[in-house]
Scaffold this motif. Structure first.
Motif, short mmCIF file in Angstrom:
data_model
loop_
_atom_site.label_atom_id
_atom_site.label_comp_id
_atom_site.label_asym_id
_atom_site.label_seq_id
_atom_site.Cartn_x
_atom_site.Cartn_y
_atom_site.Cartn_z
N MET A 67 0.99 -1.17 0.20
CA MET A 67 -0.26 0.06 -0.52
C MET A 67 0.91 1.48 -0.02
O MET A 67 2.20 1.27 1.19
N LYS A 68 0.64 2.06 -0.37
CA LYS A 68 1.30 3.77 -0.87
C LYS A 68 1.25 4.06 0.84
O LYS A 68 0.79 3.84 1.43
N SER A 69 2.08 4.90 0.81
CA SER A 69 3.03 5.50 2.64
C SER A 69 1.57 6.71 2.47
O SER A 69 1.19 6.23 3.84
N ILE A 70 1.16 7.48 2.09
CA ILE A 70 0.81 8.69 2.08
C ILE A 70 -0.97 7.96 2.11
O ILE A 70 -1.66 8.47 3.09
N TYR A 71 -1.34 6.71 2.16
CA TYR A 71 -2.94 6.17 2.59
C TYR A 71 -2.35 5.59 3.21
O TYR A 71 -4.00 5.27 4.39
N ARG A 72 -0.96 4.41 3.54
CA ARG A 72 -1.36 3.83 4.62
C ARG A 72 -0.82 4.69 6.01
O ARG A 72 -1.38 4.36 7.57
N GLU A 73 -0.63 6.13 6.14
CA GLU A 73 -0.83 7.09 6.66
C GLU A 73 -1.77 7.74 7.30
O GLU A 73 -1.83 7.65 8.71
N ALA A 74 -2.02 8.02 6.31
CA ALA A 74 -3.99 8.11 6.26
C ALA A 74 -5.34 7.43 7.47
O ALA A 74 -5.02 7.20 8.25
N ILE A 75 -4.78 5.78 7.51
CA ILE A 75 -5.59 4.29 8.45
C ILE A 75 -4.73 5.05 8.94
O ILE A 75 -5.87 4.83 10.30
N GLU A 76 -4.04 4.53 9.64
CA GLU A 76 -2.64 5.15 10.75
C GLU A 76 -3.73 5.84 11.84
O GLU A 76 -3.92 6.46 12.97
N ASP A 77 -3.93 7.80 11.21
CA ASP A 77 -4.18 8.39 12.11
C ASP A 77 -5.22 8.49 11.94
O ASP A 77 -6.03 9.11 13.66
N CYS A 78 -6.43 7.58 11.06
CA CYS A 78 -7.54 7.66 11.59
C CYS A 78 -8.41 6.86 10.70
O CYS A 78 -8.59 6.52 9.33
N PRO A 79 -8.10 4.78 11.13
CA PRO A 79 -8.70 3.83 10.82
C PRO A 79 -10.32 3.75 10.76
O PRO A 79 -10.62 2.76 10.03
N VAL A 80 -11.02 5.11 10.75
CA VAL A 80 -12.22 4.96 10.40
C VAL A 80 -11.85 5.44 8.61
O VAL A 80 -11.99 7.38 8.94
N ILE A 81 -12.93 4.36 8.03
CA ILE A 81 -13.03 5.39 6.15
C ILE A 81 -14.79 5.72 6.39
O ILE A 81 -15.30 5.21 5.88
N ALA A 82 -14.92 7.07 6.55
CA ALA A 82 -15.87 7.60 5.59
C ALA A 82 -16.46 7.11 4.14
O ALA A 82 -15.71 7.72 3.85
N ALA A 83 -17.35 6.40 4.30
CA ALA A 83 -18.30 5.87 2.79
C ALA A 83 -19.47 7.09 2.77
O ALA A 83 -20.61 6.42 3.32
N VAL A 84 -19.38 6.92 2.05
CA VAL A 84 -20.90 8.17 1.57
C VAL A 84 -21.65 7.88 0.60
O VAL A 84 -20.80 7.11 -0.75
N LYS A 85 -22.64 8.00 0.61
CA LYS A 85 -24.07 7.73 -0.49
C LYS A 85 -24.63 8.93 -0.64
O LYS A 85 -26.00 8.42 -1.33
N ASP A 86 -24.33 9.71 -0.60
CA ASP A 86 -25.15 10.85 -1.15
C ASP A 86 -24.23 12.28 -0.46
O ASP A 86 -23.72 12.35 0.38
N GLN A 87 -25.33 13.30 -1.13
CA GLN A 87 -24.74 14.49 -0.37
C GLN A 87 -25.17 14.62 0.89
O GLN A 87 -24.10 15.90 1.10
N GLU A 88 -26.21 14.73 1.41
CA GLU A 88 -25.56 15.02 2.98
C GLU A 88 -25.15 14.50 3.63
O GLU A 88 -24.29 15.16 4.07
N GLY A 89 -24.51 13.10 3.30
CA GLY A 89 -23.05 12.23 3.93
C GLY A 89 -21.54 13.07 3.06
O GLY A 89 -20.92 13.20 4.21
N LEU A 90 -22.09 13.93 2.29
CA LEU A 90 -20.70 14.32 1.90
C LEU A 90 -20.20 15.42 2.15
O LEU A 90 -19.15 15.48 2.93
N ASP A 91 -21.76 16.09 2.99
CA ASP A 91 -21.58 17.94 3.32
C ASP A 91 -20.85 16.98 4.95
O ASP A 91 -19.46 17.60 5.43
N GLN A 92 -21.57 16.07 5.92
CA GLN A 92 -20.71 15.89 7.03
C GLN A 92 -19.63 15.55 6.85
O GLN A 92 -19.07 14.98 8.13
N CYS A 93 -19.34 14.14 6.27
CA CYS A 93 -17.96 13.38 6.54
C CYS A 93 -16.94 14.43 5.68
O CYS A 93 -15.52 14.41 6.52
#
Length: 188
Positions: free
Chosen positions: A1-27
């Motif tokens: 895995m590329k280091s930038i992604y690994r660092e992002a996951i290490e910083d916050c292991p929760v990935i926000a998955a968005v399924k609509d505009q409201e979710g995008l705004d909130q994430c």
């Protein structure tokens, strides 16, 4: 895995998955540095990705869910050149392989519904060589543990994750992160 992604996951292991505009705004108010885009069409996907990237986050598009795109490599070319997304999610090995050749982050999504899934994951990963595997549903620690032990690819647990206990069980089983559309989990 590329280091930038690994660092992002290490910083916050929760990935926000968005399924609509409201979710995008909130994430965009969460600590999640990686955003999975699970909605859109050929007319608005570039704008969705642009909002994520302008916020300093990593945009990963679930290419199978974008209306107007087909299950062909040209769809990956479109996402790569017209949106500048950082990566794709797909259940299709040819799309994963093509995106990887373009230098994009690749997340191969698998639905684990029976014991035959283990062999399917092994074969498909050997062929496509994704950067990560996303296993759904993500609330199966025993299954996640087995996949993590047999595959040498980071595993993301996704689907049906509802609380901190689900997050902890997935991470303890070996997942590097979890993905969820549950807004409450984004803020845990």
């Amino acid at each position: 895995m590329k280091s930038i992604y690994r660092e992002a996951i290490e910083d916050c292991p929760v990935i926000a998955a968005v399924k609509d505009q409201e979710g995008l705004d909130q994430c965009l108010t969460t600590d999640s540095r990686i955003i999975f885009v699970l909605y859109g069409d050929v007319l608005n996907i570039a704008d969705i990705v642009a909002r994520i990237k302008e916020s300093g986050r990593i945009a990963v598009v679930h290419i199978d869910l974008i209306s107007g795109l087909s299950a062909k490599e040209v769809s990956v070319d479109f996402i790569h050149s017209q949106t500048q997304a950082d990566g794709i999610i797909s259940t299709k090995p040819a799309l994963i392989k093509h995106a990887k050749a373009l230098g994009m982050l690749t997340i191969f999504r698998f639905f684990v519904i029976d014991s035959m899934a283990y062999e399917n994951i092994r074969k498909q990963c050997a062929m496509a060589k994704p950067d990560c595997i996303e296993v759904l549903p993500g609330v199966m620690p025993k299954v996640i543990r087995r996949i993590c032990a047999s595959e040498h690819v980071p595993v993301i647990a996704g689907g049906l994750i509802e609380d901190k206990e689900d997050i902890m069980h997935a991470l303890e089983a070996g997942a590097v992160s979890i993905s969820t559309t549950n807004h409450d989990v984004w803020f845990m």
